[in-house]
Design a protein around this motif. Structure first.
Motif, PDB file in Angstrom:
ATOM      1  N   LEU A  47     -91.045  68.199  37.565  1.00  0.00           N
ATOM      2  CA  LEU A  47     -90.109  67.642  36.583  1.00  0.00           C
ATOM      3  C   LEU A  47     -90.812  66.777  35.530  1.00  0.00           C
ATOM      4  CD1 LEU A  47     -87.114  66.656  38.915  1.00  0.00           C
ATOM      5  CD2 LEU A  47     -87.532  68.832  37.728  1.00  0.00           C
ATOM      6  N   GLU A  48     -92.037  67.154  35.200  1.00  0.00           N
ATOM      7  CA  GLU A  48     -92.761  66.383  34.193  1.00  0.00           C
ATOM      8  C   GLU A  48     -92.088  66.457  32.821  1.00  0.00           C
ATOM      9  OE1 GLU A  48     -97.311  66.641  36.054  1.00  0.00           O
ATOM     10  OE2 GLU A  48     -96.831  67.670  34.179  1.00  0.00           O
ATOM     11  N   HIS A  49     -91.317  67.512  32.591  1.00  0.00           N
ATOM     12  CA  HIS A  49     -90.630  67.634  31.302  1.00  0.00           C
ATOM     13  C   HIS A  49     -89.475  66.649  31.170  1.00  0.00           C
ATOM     14  CE1 HIS A  49     -88.411  69.992  34.176  1.00  0.00           C
ATOM     15  NE2 HIS A  49     -87.428  70.215  33.329  1.00  0.00           N
ATOM     16  N   LYS A  50     -89.074  66.039  32.287  1.00  0.00           N
ATOM     17  CA  LYS A  50     -88.002  65.048  32.256  1.00  0.00           C
ATOM     18  C   LYS A  50     -88.527  63.611  32.246  1.00  0.00           C
ATOM     19  CE  LYS A  50     -84.549  67.996  34.469  1.00  0.00           C
ATOM     20  NZ  LYS A  50     -83.659  68.046  33.275  1.00  0.00           N
ATOM     21  N   ALA A  51     -89.830  63.457  32.316  1.00  0.00           N
ATOM     22  CA  ALA A  51     -90.442  62.127  32.317  1.00  0.00           C
ATOM     23  C   ALA A  51     -90.313  61.490  30.934  1.00  0.00           C
ATOM     24  CB  ALA A  51     -91.905  62.220  32.713  1.00  0.00           C
ATOM     25  N   ALA A  52     -90.370  60.169  30.910  1.00  0.00           N
ATOM     26  CA  ALA A  52     -90.200  59.437  29.653  1.00  0.00           C
ATOM     27  C   ALA A  52     -91.268  59.823  28.631  1.00  0.00           C
ATOM     28  CB  ALA A  52     -90.251  57.932  29.926  1.00  0.00           C
ATOM     29  N   GLU A  53     -92.493  60.049  29.090  1.00  0.00           N
ATOM     30  CA  GLU A  53     -93.577  60.386  28.168  1.00  0.00           C
ATOM     31  C   GLU A  53     -93.297  61.699  27.449  1.00  0.00           C
ATOM     32  OE1 GLU A  53     -98.449  61.067  28.209  1.00  0.00           O
ATOM     33  OE2 GLU A  53     -97.368  60.627  30.071  1.00  0.00           O
ATOM     34  N   PHE A  54     -92.832  62.699  28.188  1.00  0.00           N
ATOM     35  CA  PHE A  54     -92.542  63.979  27.547  1.00  0.00           C
ATOM     36  C   PHE A  54     -91.259  63.899  26.727  1.00  0.00           C
ATOM     37  CE2 PHE A  54     -90.893  68.261  27.166  1.00  0.00           C
ATOM     38  CZ  PHE A  54     -92.028  68.969  26.805  1.00  0.00           C
ATOM     39  N   SER A  55     -90.276  63.157  27.206  1.00  0.00           N
ATOM     40  CA  SER A  55     -89.019  63.012  26.472  1.00  0.00           C
ATOM     41  C   SER A  55     -89.238  62.379  25.109  1.00  0.00           C
ATOM     42  CB  SER A  55     -88.031  62.181  27.283  1.00  0.00           C
ATOM     43  OG  SER A  55     -87.692  62.842  28.490  1.00  0.00           O
ATOM     44  N   ALA A  56     -90.274  61.565  24.994  1.00  0.00           N
ATOM     45  CA  ALA A  56     -90.598  60.977  23.699  1.00  0.00           C
ATOM     46  C   ALA A  56     -91.097  62.041  22.718  1.00  0.00           C
ATOM     47  CB  ALA A  56     -91.655  59.892  23.872  1.00  0.00           C
ATOM     48  N   LEU A  57     -91.668  63.119  23.245  1.00  0.00           N
ATOM     49  CA  LEU A  57     -92.119  64.221  22.401  1.00  0.00           C
ATOM     50  C   LEU A  57     -90.964  65.131  22.011  1.00  0.00           C
ATOM     51  CD1 LEU A  57     -95.335  65.266  24.381  1.00  0.00           C
ATOM     52  CD2 LEU A  57     -95.191  63.718  22.411  1.00  0.00           C
ATOM     53  N   ASN A  58     -90.075  65.380  22.973  1.00  0.00           N
ATOM     54  CA  ASN A  58     -88.919  66.238  22.741  1.00  0.00           C
ATOM     55  C   ASN A  58     -87.757  65.731  23.580  1.00  0.00           C
ATOM     56  OD1 ASN A  58     -87.041  68.224  22.318  1.00  0.00           O
ATOM     57  ND2 ASN A  58     -88.220  69.865  23.280  1.00  0.00           N
ATOM     58  N   PRO A  59     -86.813  65.038  22.959  1.00  0.00           N
ATOM     59  CA  PRO A  59     -85.688  64.477  23.714  1.00  0.00           C
ATOM     60  C   PRO A  59     -84.861  65.523  24.454  1.00  0.00           C
ATOM     61  CG  PRO A  59     -85.789  63.537  21.510  1.00  0.00           C
ATOM     62  CD  PRO A  59     -86.752  64.675  21.534  1.00  0.00           C
ATOM     63  N   PHE A  60     -84.943  66.788  24.030  1.00  0.00           N
ATOM     64  CA  PHE A  60     -84.215  67.846  24.733  1.00  0.00           C
ATOM     65  C   PHE A  60     -84.932  68.291  26.002  1.00  0.00           C
ATOM     66  CE2 PHE A  60     -82.269  68.379  20.484  1.00  0.00           C
ATOM     67  CZ  PHE A  60     -80.924  68.321  20.853  1.00  0.00           C
ATOM     68  N   GLN A  61     -86.154  67.787  26.201  1.00  0.00           N
ATOM     69  CA  GLN A  61     -86.916  68.010  27.440  1.00  0.00           C
ATOM     70  C   GLN A  61     -87.177  69.486  27.707  1.00  0.00           C
ATOM     71  OE1 GLN A  61     -84.407  65.937  30.295  1.00  0.00           O
ATOM     72  NE2 GLN A  61     -85.432  63.987  29.913  1.00  0.00           N
ATOM     73  N   THR A  62     -87.479  70.235  26.649  1.00  0.00           N
ATOM     74  CA  THR A  62     -87.782  71.647  26.795  1.00  0.00           C
ATOM     75  C   THR A  62     -89.178  71.946  26.254  1.00  0.00           C
ATOM     76  OG1 THR A  62     -86.798  72.177  24.639  1.00  0.00           O
ATOM     77  CG2 THR A  62     -85.361  72.320  26.588  1.00  0.00           C
ATOM     78  N   ILE A  63     -89.732  73.047  26.756  1.00  0.00           N
ATOM     79  CA  ILE A  63     -91.017  73.510  26.254  1.00  0.00           C
ATOM     80  C   ILE A  63     -90.850  74.953  25.786  1.00  0.00           C
ATOM     81  CG2 ILE A  63     -92.462  71.966  27.625  1.00  0.00           C
ATOM     82  CD1 ILE A  63     -92.852  74.285  29.564  1.00  0.00           C
ATOM     83  N   PRO A  64     -91.708  75.429  24.919  1.00  0.00           N
ATOM     84  CA  PRO A  64     -92.957  74.829  24.458  1.00  0.00           C
ATOM     85  C   PRO A  64     -92.749  73.846  23.313  1.00  0.00           C
ATOM     86  CG  PRO A  64     -92.680  76.945  23.426  1.00  0.00           C
ATOM     87  CD  PRO A  64     -91.522  76.796  24.381  1.00  0.00           C
TER      88      PRO A  64
END
Length: 214
Positions: A47-64
């Motif tokens: 669930l690294e895509h839901k972490a605060a650090e990644f959420s700061a990159l994309n608030p929708f928490q999706t990749i790529p």
């Protein structure tokens, strides 16, 4: 042979996961272009895509996510592919004429919404490994999307009756979406009906391309 273009160190970065279909679309697109961009792996299982650090990159928490050298970030796989096409226009994968561009866009969007999305919903709402990621899971939603995916497969099979690729006589970004969708059917536990011979032939043709393993 000319070396593949490589984004300079400290330049573009691609946030990627080998577990998800949308990053794969970008990887295949890049492979078809012969472009290499450094990747940052995101562990969806943790669930690294839901972490605060990644959420700061994309608030929708999706990749790529494609991050440019100035910090600008582009999310959504097709938006990333369009940007790459502008930088490296050959081989062309989005169309040359007005009609070809419209046809490719039509099929790309239909395959994305009518095939890939229902397959993804079946997986997300039925597979036990997705329980923590898709909370709450709604089994009824998975059940509703399974026939939608199968109906889309039948429609695509008929469309492929008179041409080798979904948008015409050559490989395009729409075929990438189709391949990724059909391959994603396996973990979603949706069997491709054997009577869909055109669909199966198309998938095998796409899987034989070197980019399919990107």
């Amino acid at each position: 042979m000319e070396a593949a273009p490589v984004a300079e160190e400290g330049g573009m970065k691609l946030y990627n996961s080998n577990l998800a279909p949308n990053p794969r679309r970008v990887r295949i697109f890049l492979a078809e272009k012969g472009v290499k961009i450094p990747r940052i792996e995101v562990d969806l299982a943790k669930l690294e895509h839901k972490a605060a650090e990644f959420s700061a990159l994309n608030p929708f928490q999706t990749i790529p996510i494609l991050e440019l050298d100035d910090g600008t970030r582009i999310a959504e796989s097709i938006a990333i592919c369009r940007y790459i096409e502008e930088l490296w226009p050959e081989p062309n994968l989005f169309g040359l004429t007005a009609l070809e561009r419209a046809t490719i866009e039509m099929w790309q969007r239909q395959l994305e919404l009518r095939l890939l999305l229902p397959i993804a919903q079946v997986l997300r709402h039925s597979h036990p490994h997705m329980a923590e990621m898709e909370n709450p899971q709604v089994p009824e939603w998975a059940a509703a999307n399974r026939p939608r995916a199968l109906r889309a497969m039948a429609i695509v099979d008929e469309a492929l009756r008179d041409r080798p690729f979904i948008a015409g006589d050559r490989f395009t970004v729409a075929d990438i979406t189709g391949l990724v969708a059909l391959d994603f059917a396996k973990p979603a536990r949706i069997a491709i009906p054997q009577e869909l011979a055109n669909l199966i032939r198309w998938r095998e043709t796409l899987k034989a391309r070197p980019s399919a393993t990107a």
